[in-house]
Design an enzyme around this catalytic site. Structure first.
Site, PDB file in Angstrom:
ATOM      1  CB  SER A  43     100.183 146.349  60.115  1.00 21.40           C
ATOM      2  OG  SER A  43      99.244 145.690  59.271  1.00 21.40           O
TER       3      SER A  43
ATOM      4  CG  LEU B 292      95.073 141.438  65.857  1.00 15.27           C
ATOM      5  CD1 LEU B 292      94.021 140.333  65.812  1.00 15.27           C
ATOM      6  CD2 LEU B 292      95.041 142.156  67.200  1.00 15.27           C
TER       7      LEU B 292
ATOM      8  CG  ASP C 149      98.188 135.539  47.962  1.00 20.65           C
ATOM      9  OD1 ASP C 149      97.489 134.895  48.762  1.00 20.65           O
ATOM     10  OD2 ASP C 149      97.707 136.176  47.011  1.00 20.65           O
ATOM     11  CB  VAL C 150      98.149 132.708  53.221  1.00 17.13           C
ATOM     12  CG1 VAL C 150      99.162 133.363  54.137  1.00 17.13           C
ATOM     13  CG2 VAL C 150      96.831 133.471  53.205  1.00 17.13           C
TER      14      VAL C 150
ATOM     15  CB  CYS D  95      97.937 137.561  62.243  1.00 16.30           C
ATOM     16  SG  CYS D  95      98.263 137.210  63.984  1.00 16.30           S
TER      17      CYS D  95
ATOM     18  CB  SER E  84      86.727 136.952  64.305  1.00 15.14           C
ATOM     19  OG  SER E  84      85.821 138.005  64.588  1.00 15.14           O
TER      20      SER E  84
ATOM     21  CE1 TYR F 267      87.134 138.406  59.554  1.00 10.54           C
ATOM     22  CE2 TYR F 267      85.399 138.893  61.136  1.00 10.54           C
ATOM     23  CZ  TYR F 267      86.737 138.773  60.828  1.00 10.54           C
ATOM     24  OH  TYR F 267      87.692 139.029  61.788  1.00 10.54           O
TER      25      TYR F 267
END
Length: 253
Positions: free
Chosen positions: A15, A17, A57-58, A84, A146, A159
């Site tokens: 979903s 990006l 799961d990265v 992403c 970001s 973040y």
């Protein structure tokens, strides 16, 4: 690097990006495998675009390695990787009643957004390094940072740190992989209409959009995907982070 008839991996590709990027790559003729923790959403989106999905799961090395091996068996060696997968926690350094930021939440953001991205990069590149070049290169990696990496807002310490790390590793990883003819780029999106923002009332979405100088609206995931395509097809784009933000510079809150 052309998109058509090459294998591609998109993490967080169910979903947002990643979903728009997976759809763009498939529409351009790539053989796409979606990596996403949400197995059901990944499978549904893969079916819709004619690709395949793997529950990944990265933060788990074994899961990454197994999924890359399965993708290669199905589609051939992957030439394009778009990272992403990520989370966006919002916790102040010191919260209500002087409670400090939970370290497990900070570690989780770093583990998924930064270490997870690097883990997939390293394992993807190791497999690609042994493949024959296509013209002057073997493949392309595109990471997602970001604007918070530069303009982190109140509550975005974890973040912003994780995304700042993604920006910071872009050039050294590009230099590491230059000998293998693999390019590495990063996109730093501004305010985009992702599932998280879609849950906000329309008035709130409109208010956020007006903060963008031009165009004064939320970014569309398809616009992120369009930049991915431009990066993949332009061989001189390497080792750089591109802000995709309508000239916004985030205020403290």
């Amino acid at each position: 690097m052309q998109v058509s008839d090459v294998a591609a991996i998109v993490t967080g590709g169910a979903s947002g990006l990643g979903g728009a990027t997976a759809a763009m790559l498939a529409a351009r003729g790539a053989r796409v495998t979606i990596f996403d923790r949400d197995a059901a959403a990944g499978t549904a989106h893969a079916a819709a675009i004619g690709g395949r999905a793997a529950a990944v799961d990265v933060t788990e090395d074994d899961a990454i390695a197994a999924a890359l091996a399965e993708a290669e068996a199905a589609h051939g060696v992957a030439r394009i990787l778009v990272n992403c997968a990520g989370i966006a926690p919002a916790i102040k350094t010191v919260g209500k009643e002087n409670v400090p930021h939970p370290l497990d939440a900070f570690r989780r953001a770093i583990e998924i957004n930064l270490i997870g991205s690097f883990a997939v990069i390293a394992r993807f590149a190791a497999r690609l390094a042994g493949a024959d070049p296509i013209g002057e290169e073997r493949g392309v990696i595109v990471n997602t940072a970001s604007v918070a990496a530069y303009d982190g807002q109140i509550g975005q310490a974890a973040y912003a740190a994780s995304k700042g790390g993604v920006v910071g590793m872009t050039l050294p990883v590009a230099r590491d992989l230059a000998q293998h003819r693999i390019r590495v780029m990063t996109i730093a999106p501004g305010i985009f209409l992702t599932p998280m923002l879609m849950g906000l009332p329309q008035a709130a979405q409109d208010s956020l959009g007006t903060q963008v100088p031009h165009p004064s609206r939320l970014g569309q995931p398809e616009e992120y995907a369009a930049l991915v395509e431009a990066i993949v097809t332009n061989p001189m784009l390497n080792g750089e982070t591109i802000r995709l933000d309508g000239a916004i510079r985030m205020a403290p809150r």
